[in-house]
Design a protein around this motif. Structure first.
Motif, PDB file in Angstrom:
ATOM      1  N   LEU A 140     -38.394  30.244  44.960  1.00  0.00           N
ATOM      2  CA  LEU A 140     -38.963  30.303  43.618  1.00  0.00           C
ATOM      3  C   LEU A 140     -38.300  31.397  42.791  1.00  0.00           C
ATOM      4  N   ALA A 141     -37.982  32.529  43.433  1.00  0.00           N
ATOM      5  CA  ALA A 141     -37.340  33.632  42.707  1.00  0.00           C
ATOM      6  C   ALA A 141     -35.951  33.236  42.230  1.00  0.00           C
ATOM      7  N   HIS A 142     -35.296  32.311  42.947  1.00  0.00           N
ATOM      8  CA  HIS A 142     -33.957  31.858  42.550  1.00  0.00           C
ATOM      9  C   HIS A 142     -33.976  31.062  41.255  1.00  0.00           C
ATOM     10  N   VAL A 153     -35.888  27.866  34.287  1.00  0.00           N
ATOM     11  CA  VAL A 153     -36.391  27.113  35.437  1.00  0.00           C
ATOM     12  C   VAL A 153     -35.875  25.687  35.403  1.00  0.00           C
ATOM     13  N   CYS A 154     -35.902  25.072  34.209  1.00  0.00           N
ATOM     14  CA  CYS A 154     -35.382  23.694  34.075  1.00  0.00           C
ATOM     15  C   CYS A 154     -33.893  23.641  34.368  1.00  0.00           C
ATOM     16  N   ILE A 155     -33.133  24.591  33.816  1.00  0.00           N
ATOM     17  CA  ILE A 155     -31.673  24.595  34.009  1.00  0.00           C
ATOM     18  C   ILE A 155     -31.330  24.820  35.475  1.00  0.00           C
ATOM     19  N   GLU A 156     -31.989  25.796  36.119  1.00  0.00           N
ATOM     20  CA  GLU A 156     -31.702  26.091  37.523  1.00  0.00           C
ATOM     21  C   GLU A 156     -32.109  24.928  38.425  1.00  0.00           C
ATOM     22  N   TYR A 169     -24.182  27.446  49.659  1.00  0.00           N
ATOM     23  CA  TYR A 169     -25.499  26.833  49.412  1.00  0.00           C
ATOM     24  C   TYR A 169     -26.468  27.171  50.550  1.00  0.00           C
ATOM     25  N   SER A 170     -25.951  27.217  51.775  1.00  0.00           N
ATOM     26  CA  SER A 170     -26.826  27.532  52.909  1.00  0.00           C
ATOM     27  C   SER A 170     -27.239  29.002  52.892  1.00  0.00           C
ATOM     28  N   SER A 171     -26.356  29.878  52.388  1.00  0.00           N
ATOM     29  CA  SER A 171     -26.688  31.315  52.352  1.00  0.00           C
ATOM     30  C   SER A 171     -27.796  31.621  51.352  1.00  0.00           C
ATOM     31  N   GLU A 172     -27.978  30.749  50.359  1.00  0.00           N
ATOM     32  CA  GLU A 172     -28.998  31.006  49.334  1.00  0.00           C
ATOM     33  C   GLU A 172     -30.416  30.754  49.836  1.00  0.00           C
ATOM     34  N   VAL A 173     -30.571  30.027  50.931  1.00  0.00           N
ATOM     35  CA  VAL A 173     -31.914  29.702  51.430  1.00  0.00           C
ATOM     36  C   VAL A 173     -32.371  30.668  52.498  1.00  0.00           C
ATOM     37  N   ASN A 174     -31.535  31.634  52.891  1.00  0.00           N
ATOM     38  CA  ASN A 174     -31.901  32.593  53.941  1.00  0.00           C
ATOM     39  C   ASN A 174     -32.632  33.781  53.327  1.00  0.00           C
TER      40      ASN A 174
END
Length: 224
Positions: free
Chosen positions: A126-128, A143-146, A219-224
């Motif tokens: 959510l913070a991303h 939020v819409c753009i991200e 992309y995988s590093s962003e979910v850790n």
């Protein structure tokens, strides 16, 4: 005479069977055999490339507690690179020039990252959606753009690989079809141009597989 400009990318054979997709598995015949032979220069070079990619992906993922997490990305790089390079040989079908192949690689990866991230790191995900320092007025728009940029990621991965592989092959096909109408001097120039394009396509085949693997790692590093 080609009835369609893209008929060279048609996955069919003279027997009207889609056997050309079997070219995807030709890399499986090439890679494992090297590890059963006496170590050679080719084997040592391949191990060196794999270890270099492993160290780079390990830095990008930045999750030392997850052992072997770089294996899937190194394997993905090797698979795409072999498919791209095999497609440069005559009469071998380039499977990575089709959205069916590229989207099959990109969609499960992205979906697994999203499911893992939203289940285990919900607050982080959510913070991303709102970059740091965003004014409160712009937060709904951000939020819409991200969200949109996150949703189209597998599509951009698939289209980038497919378009880059198809563009070079299409250009070489168009130039090759003009050979029957050229003089001897122009044919020599055409051959030189085709050789230069072949070198360029070899570089593109390696670069695009590297880009696909690196972006998947990021992309995988962003979910850790």
């Amino acid at each position: 005479m080609m009835t369609n400009l893209f008929s060279s990318f048609d996955p069919s054979t003279n027997f009207n069977l889609s056997l050309n997709w079997l070219s995807t598995f030709l890399g499986l015949l090439l890679i494992p055999s090297m590890f059963w032979l006496i170590p050679s220069r080719m084997n040592l070079l391949w191990i060196k490339i794999m270890m270099t990619l492993h160290n780079e992906f390990k830095t990008l993922i930045n999750a030392p507690r997850i052992k072997g997490s770089t294996l899937i990305f190194v394997s993905l790089f090797a698979m795409i690179m072999f498919n791209n390079l095999l497609g440069l040989f005559p009469y071998i079908f380039t499977s990575t020039s089709h959205m069916v192949m590229t989207l099959t690689l990109a969609m499960p990866l992205w979906l697994s990252f999203m499911v893992y991230g939203w289940i285990n790191n919900t607050i982080h995900m959510l913070a991303h959606l709102v970059p740091q320092g965003t004014p409160p007025v712009l937060m709904p728009f951000m939020v819409c753009i991200e969200t949109i940029s996150n949703v189209i990621r597998p599509g951009t991965l698939a289209v980038r690989l497919m378009a880059n592989m198809m563009a070079g092959h299409l250009l070489m096909t168009l130039l090759g079809n003009t050979g029957a109408y050229l003089s001897m001097i122009m044919i020599n120039l055409l051959i030189i141009t085709q050789l230069l394009l072949l070198v360029l396509e070899s570089a593109v085949a390696i670069i695009q597989s590297y880009v696909f693997a690196v972006l998947s790692t990021l992309y995988s590093s962003e979910v850790n």
